[in-house]
Design an enzyme around this catalytic site. Structure first.
Site, PDB file in Angstrom:
ATOM      1  N   CYS A   1       0.813  -1.218   0.000  1.00  0.00           N
ATOM      2  CA  CYS A   1       0.000   0.000   0.000  1.00  0.00           C
ATOM      3  C   CYS A   1       0.857   1.283   0.000  1.00  0.00           C
ATOM      4  CB  CYS A   1      -0.972  -0.044   1.183  1.00  0.00           C
ATOM      5  SG  CYS A   1      -2.406   1.036   0.995  1.00  0.00           S
TER       6      CYS A   1
ATOM      7  N   HIS B   1      -3.673  -6.399   1.332  1.00  0.00           N
ATOM      8  CA  HIS B   1      -3.190  -6.458   2.710  1.00  0.00           C
ATOM      9  C   HIS B   1      -4.207  -7.166   3.589  1.00  0.00           C
ATOM     10  CE1 HIS B   1      -5.816  -2.978   3.236  1.00  0.00           C
ATOM     11  NE2 HIS B   1      -5.119  -2.296   2.357  1.00  0.00           N
TER      12      HIS B   1
END
Length: 243
Positions: free
Chosen positions: A93, A193
């Site tokens: 990210c 994630h």
């Protein structure tokens, strides 16, 4: 054999359970009698990053990215040296975004990236996000498999020349682009994630092989019993594709 990992900005970039990724790598290494050493590196800490086999930066919000970017940019030459000498890099990210040209947040603030790669990230609005479960198909290093995760990002990453996977369900790098992440053989960047590796043992082993290659060349890892992990992934995959 031993494996040296440096988790960068562990105290700032751990928004999405990134510690779980480190734990998975450590456990999967130890099960194969590979000693795993995990160090951390945060703001103003002196570390030679090229001494590590694997560098890891997790996810964080805009505030955290702004706090660390000056320190990160000061390490650009050392990170380049690490890559040149064969260190593998895993980016989740926010970490993924910072290796590109820049990140433009939802308020119009521009955060300069390391500029290693051509991709860039821009947010249209703080109210518009790619959020939800995601499934992708990965075809790298002679392996083809499906992977699952959770994405939650306002930034739209564009101009990615070598994506990690093809989106089966979800958004990926940007709305409707059809592809997720970045992979060039030595760097893996992804928006998946939650954390990523407990759900996807094949990705964990890909990372271990690439990291070990720095000092040991091509390594064939002993096969582990991933029955439960694969079953959990397949259940999640079925649900994602059904929704």
């Amino acid at each position: 054999m031993n494996l040296k990992i440096c988790w960068m900005y562990h105290d700032l970039m751990d928004l999405y359970g990134d510690k779980g990724n480190i734990q998975v790598l450590k456990i999967r290494a130890q099960k194969r009698n590979i000693e795993c050493i995990v160090d951390t590196c945060s703001l103003k800490e002196e570390k030679d990053l090229s001494a590590y086999d694997l560098l890891f930066i997790g996810g964080g919000a805009d505030k955290e990215q702004s706090l660390l970017v000056e320190d990160l940019l000061s390490r650009k030459e050392n990170i380049q040296k690490a890559m040149d000498e064969g260190s593998f890099i895993l980016l989740i990210c926010g970490g993924y975004q910072l290796f590109g040209q820049y990140y433009l947040d939802g308020d119009g603030n521009k955060i300069e990236g390391l500029g290693f790669f051509d991709y860039y990230t821009e947010s249209a609005s703080r109210d518009v996000r790619c959020i939800g479960n995601i499934a992708i198909e990965v075809d790298v290093e002679g392996e083809k498999f499906k992977a699952v995760g959770f994405e939650n990002h306002g930034g739209q990453t564009k101009n990615v020349s070598t994506p990690f996977g093809r989106v089966l369900s979800g958004q990926g790098n940007s709305f409707g682009c059809g592809f997720e992440g970045f992979y060039n053989g030595s760097v893996l960047g992804t928006y998946m994630h939650g954390p990523l590796l407990p759900k996807n043992p094949q990705i964990a082993d890909l990372i271990l092989r690439k990291a070990l290659k720095k000092r040991y060349g091509d390594v064939e890892l002993e096969q582990l019993d991933d029955t439960l992990e694969n079953k959990a992934r397949d259940v999640m995959l079925t649900r994602i594709l059904k929704d």
